[in-house]
Design a protein around this motif. Structure first.
Motif, PDB file in Angstrom:
ATOM      1  N   UNK A  53       0.847  -1.195   0.000  1.00 17.93           N
ATOM      2  CA  UNK A  53       0.000   0.000   0.000  1.00 17.93           C
ATOM      3  C   UNK A  53       0.889   1.253   0.000  1.00 17.93           C
ATOM      4  N   UNK A  54       1.972   1.217   0.769  1.00 26.55           N
ATOM      5  CA  UNK A  54       2.919   2.344   0.817  1.00 26.55           C
ATOM      6  C   UNK A  54       3.518   2.651  -0.541  1.00 26.55           C
ATOM      7  N   UNK A  55       3.810   1.609  -1.303  1.00 24.49           N
ATOM      8  CA  UNK A  55       4.428   1.805  -2.618  1.00 24.49           C
ATOM      9  C   UNK A  55       3.398   2.061  -3.720  1.00 24.49           C
ATOM     10  N   UNK A  56       2.122   2.039  -3.375  1.00 25.64           N
ATOM     11  CA  UNK A  56       1.079   2.331  -4.360  1.00 25.64           C
ATOM     12  C   UNK A  56       0.640   1.150  -5.193  1.00 25.64           C
ATOM     13  N   UNK A  57       1.065  -0.050  -4.825  1.00 24.91           N
ATOM     14  CA  UNK A  57       0.683  -1.238  -5.587  1.00 24.91           C
ATOM     15  C   UNK A  57      -0.743  -1.697  -5.290  1.00 24.91           C
ATOM     16  N   UNK A  58      -1.161  -1.575  -4.042  1.00 23.12           N
ATOM     17  CA  UNK A  58      -2.488  -2.045  -3.663  1.00 23.12           C
ATOM     18  C   UNK A  58      -3.277  -0.949  -2.958  1.00 23.12           C
ATOM     19  N   UNK A  59      -4.581  -1.097  -3.025  1.00 21.05           N
ATOM     20  CA  UNK A  59      -5.492  -0.238  -2.270  1.00 21.05           C
ATOM     21  C   UNK A  59      -6.201  -1.125  -1.256  1.00 21.05           C
TER      22      UNK A  59
END
Length: 109
Positions: A53-59
């Motif tokens: 989530x931090x790296x923007x891969x998942x929500x």
């Protein structure tokens, strides 16, 4: 001109790669389903999802089903793009290795 696909350090760990690969096959999945299908512990999946989530891969979306709390996760558009680039880079590496080995003997003398 677009950049050549590259390995994504955020998904090089096998657990992270397994999570994003699993999520790439669906629109959204609940925490329990991801945990059970990938045979992870709650804490391992929770840590993995936090990092992704931090790296923007998942929500991550939280809500309730009746009175019970639920967590759903999905791969973001950016996560899908980065996974595709990572897989393309892995395929390129494997193809290069196979090509280099093609001229070597296939049997032990």
């Amino acid at each position: 001109m677009s950049a050549e696909p590259a390995l994504d350090p955020a998904v090089q760990h096998p657990t992270k790669l397994a999570v994003v690969a699993f999520l790439s096959g669906c629109v959204e999945a609940d925490f329990k389903t991801v945990r059970d299908r990938l045979e992870l512990t709650d804490s391992a999946l929770s840590r993995t999802l936090s990092g992704l989530e931090e790296t923007g891969h998942v929500a991550v979306r939280k809500g309730f089903v009746g009175k019970r709390p639920r967590t759903w996760v999905s791969l973001t558009a950016e996560g899908r793009r980065r996974l595709a680039g990572h897989l393309t880079a892995l395929q390129r590496i494997a193809a290069g290795a196979l090509a280099q080995a093609a001229d070597l003997p296939t049997e032990v003398p």
